[in-house]
Each structure stands twice: as C-alpha cells, then as structure tokens.
Design an enzyme around this catalytic site. Sequence first.
Site, mmCIF file in Angstrom:
data_model
loop_
_atom_site.group_PDB
_atom_site.id
_atom_site.type_symbol
_atom_site.label_atom_id
_atom_site.label_comp_id
_atom_site.label_asym_id
_atom_site.label_seq_id
_atom_site.Cartn_x
_atom_site.Cartn_y
_atom_site.Cartn_z
ATOM 1 N N ASP A 11 0.589 -0.799 -0.105
ATOM 2 C CA ASP A 11 -0.138 0.191 0.097
ATOM 3 C C ASP A 11 1.043 1.038 -0.059
ATOM 4 O OD1 ASP A 11 -1.583 2.419 0.412
ATOM 5 O OD2 ASP A 11 -2.552 1.784 1.945
ATOM 6 N N TYR A 229 1.053 0.378 15.193
ATOM 7 C CA TYR A 229 -0.290 -0.270 13.796
ATOM 8 C C TYR A 229 0.433 0.166 12.923
ATOM 9 C CZ TYR A 229 -4.474 -0.600 11.492
ATOM 10 O OH TYR A 229 -4.809 -0.893 10.615
ATOM 11 N N LYS A 232 -2.771 -3.284 7.803
ATOM 12 C CA LYS A 232 -3.169 -4.735 7.854
ATOM 13 C C LYS A 232 -2.239 -4.914 7.322
ATOM 14 C CE LYS A 232 -5.246 -6.007 10.877
ATOM 15 N NZ LYS A 232 -4.608 -7.151 12.741
HETATM 16 C C1 F6R Z 1 -8.083 -0.537 7.872
HETATM 17 C C2 F6R Z 1 -7.584 0.573 7.364
HETATM 18 C C3 F6R Z 1 -8.674 2.122 7.276
HETATM 19 C C4 F6R Z 1 -7.698 2.999 8.430
HETATM 20 C C5 F6R Z 1 -9.262 3.689 8.895
HETATM 21 C C6 F6R Z 1 -8.266 5.192 9.834
HETATM 22 O O1 F6R Z 1 -6.289 -1.523 7.198
HETATM 23 O O2 F6R Z 1 -6.320 1.030 6.476
HETATM 24 O O3 F6R Z 1 -9.321 1.328 8.492
HETATM 25 O O4 F6R Z 1 -7.406 2.128 9.384
HETATM 26 O O5 F6R Z 1 -9.646 4.052 8.351
HETATM 27 O O6 F6R Z 1 -6.977 5.125 9.406
HETATM 28 P P1 F6R Z 1 -6.128 6.903 9.735
HETATM 29 O O7 F6R Z 1 -6.043 7.069 10.442
HETATM 30 O O8 F6R Z 1 -5.294 6.622 8.440
HETATM 31 O O9 F6R Z 1 -7.115 7.703 9.589
HETATM 32 MG MG MG Z 2 -4.437 1.857 3.034
HETATM 33 MG MG MG Z 3 -4.836 -1.986 2.342
#
Ligand code: F6R
Ligand code: MG
Ligand code: MG
Length: 366
Positions: A11, A229, A232
């Site tokens: 990603d 974190y 994923k």
């Molecule tokens: C799950 C994922 C998304 C983000 C969510 C919050 O793997 O990537 O669900 O965790 O959109 O993202 P932030 O913290 O970047 O606003």
């Molecule tokens: Mg992403």
């Molecule tokens: Mg992804």
Amino acid sequence: MKVTVSLIKADIGGWVGHSTVHPMLIKHAQKKLKEAQETGLLIDFFVFNVGDDLQLLMTHTKGESNPEIHGLAWNTFVEITEKVSKPYKLYGAGQDLLAEAFSGNVRGMGPGVAEMEFEERKSEPLLVFAADKTAPSAWNLPLFKIFADPFNTAGLVIDPSMHEGFKFEVLDTIEGKAVILNTPEEMYDLLALIGSYERYVIRRVWRKKDNLIAASASVTRLSLIAGKYVGKDDPVLLVRAQHGLPAVGEVLEAFAFPHLVEGWMRGSHFGPLMPVALKNAKCTRFDGPPRVVGLGFQLYNGKLLGPNDLFDDPAFDYTRRNAQAIADYIRRHGPFEPHRLSAEEMEYTTLPGVLEKLKDRFKAAE
Ligand code: F6R
Ligand code: MG
Ligand code: MG
C-alpha cells in the site's frame, strides 16, 4: 524449465482514503515492469490492485528471494511513491515502505511477498488470491479446506495422487518459528494451531507423495516489524491447481463460505471475507468489508495467459449476499466484541489511555 512466480504488494497510497488505488499507480508500475521485461529480467507480469494495495505479479527464472526481483519491486514502489503518491497527496503515501533503504530482500521491509519456484508441468493452472482489509491468517481456513477437507476437495478421496494428503508449514508469527504438519494424520494438531488467528499462519503447502509445492502465502506482520499499528497486512496467496492437485473449482469452493477474518475498519474488527471481481475490489462500507479477488492464469513457458477473473461469476452472488448479511449483523455490535477484536489484539488500542485516565477513580469493590 524452472519458473519463479513472485507476487509482491504494498500500500503506497490510497485513493480515496484507504479504499482503492488510483489508475496512475497501475500505469506507472506497468511501465516499470515492462522495462524490466525488455531487459530480460522478467518473463512476464501483471499489475492489479485490491483495495488500496498495489499488486505486482511477476514471472522469471531467478528463484525466490532474488535481490534483483525484490529490488525491482522495491524501487517501483519507491519511485511511484515519490513521483505519484506524494505529489498527488494520496492517502498514506508510501505507508508500507517501512525500511529506510533496500537491503536485498523486501521480506521484513513492509511489502508482502508470496513466491514459488517450480518446474512448469505439461499444463500449469495458477491461481492468485489477494485480499484487502485483513491479515495473513485469513488464508488459514480456506487453505485447510482446499488441502485437507474432503468435504471441500473431493480429490482428496477420489484422486490417487492426492490421497496421501498434504504437508502444511505453519509459522508462529510471535516466536518467528515454523513447524511442518502432515494431513490427514496430524489434522487435529494443525487445527489446534491455525484456529488461533492472532498467532499461527499457514505459509506453504506441499503434496506429500513428492513434495510438489502447491501453495505459498505472504505472512508479513507489519505491526511486528514497525512495533506499532501501520495498517493491515492485506495478504496474498499463490495456488497451483489440477492434475493431482485440487481442481480450480475445489480451490474456489473454499471461498464460497464468507468466513470471519480480522481486519476491516482500523484493523480492529472481525468481518466476513467477501469474494469479488476485480472491478469490485474497492473497500467502501466501514472501510470494507474485507474482500478477496481470485485470478486464474495458464502459465506457458513462464508467460501468464490471463487473468481469468474467477469471482466475476453469479455462482458467487449468494456468497456475496451472505457476506453482506453477516456484515450488517456484526456491524450492529458497534464497539462490542466479538465484532471489535479483543483488547490484546487491537492494534489501535485506546484502552491503556482510558485505564490510565480512570486509575484513581477505581475503588475497591465491596
Ligand atoms: C484498515 C485501514 C483503515 C484505516 C482507517 C483509519 O486496514 O487501513 O480502516 O485504519 O481508515 O485511517 P486513519 O487513521 O489513517 O485515518
Ligand atoms: Mg491504506
Ligand atoms: Mg490495504
């Protein structure tokens, strides 16, 4: 001829948010891999995306963990991050490029890798699976069904070449150790491990009678690499099919059940794994639900004839409807387990902060 199939993904910037990959990234990656094909490094390639992950499927004769191939993938991700993701301020530009500099192998540096080297058979059907908003353990249940469950794979009972069973390599992602278990005789031991999603992950499967490599999965745990974190791990999986291995339909059959996997919103929720066509490989509702694409290729002298977009089929409509019903049901739990992962598993946990704030207000209970 021995051919190596390498599927390397990362990603490196989402469009919009974490939902999908902008077509500019795909085009740029195609250009880079085309150049590598022209120099003779690659035999063939296919670039695609699942959700916000850019997927580089490559064939070559360099073997697994080859620095030139891994370097090509790393440099492609870095160049696209610099030239496209950052200028366009794509979301989380370069998020999976965790290492400062390339050190010969992308394993442990952020991107996910599944690879296998094998002698191409007379006919070589290859299946490529890639999922978004979940973790490598998402393959545990389908891999078990494909290679060890006779109720899924009729060939385990009927085909003499498969009747002896398969060998599974299971990785303990906490200890960094691996064990090989044989099925059917060690099936219960295998299940005792791989039912624990948070720790044990199937990495490879071989046919027992001749050690033929049958499947290879990515097992990156980004959070263990980065110590926090960072998104994923959105896993990938390569499976060979037919002629003494599970048939294409037996492999796909394992995905007809939308089992619950960890991931989804903020990497912190269980949700159903929904098989989709490439055109629907875009995460939307609650950043999901987690989804998987299945692409079929006939290999011919290392060239990829495909993709055949295998979940682009009404036969999986029922599974998708089922997945949506499960998504709706489990979503109603909101912040309650078992929708939300347990506190230990939550990678975005606010719990220590909450406990710290409330510590003086906890009094001895009567
Ligand atoms: C799950 C994922 C998304 C983000 C969510 C919050 O793997 O990537 O669900 O965790 O959109 O993202 P932030 O913290 O970047 O606003
Ligand atoms: Mg992403
Ligand atoms: Mg992804």
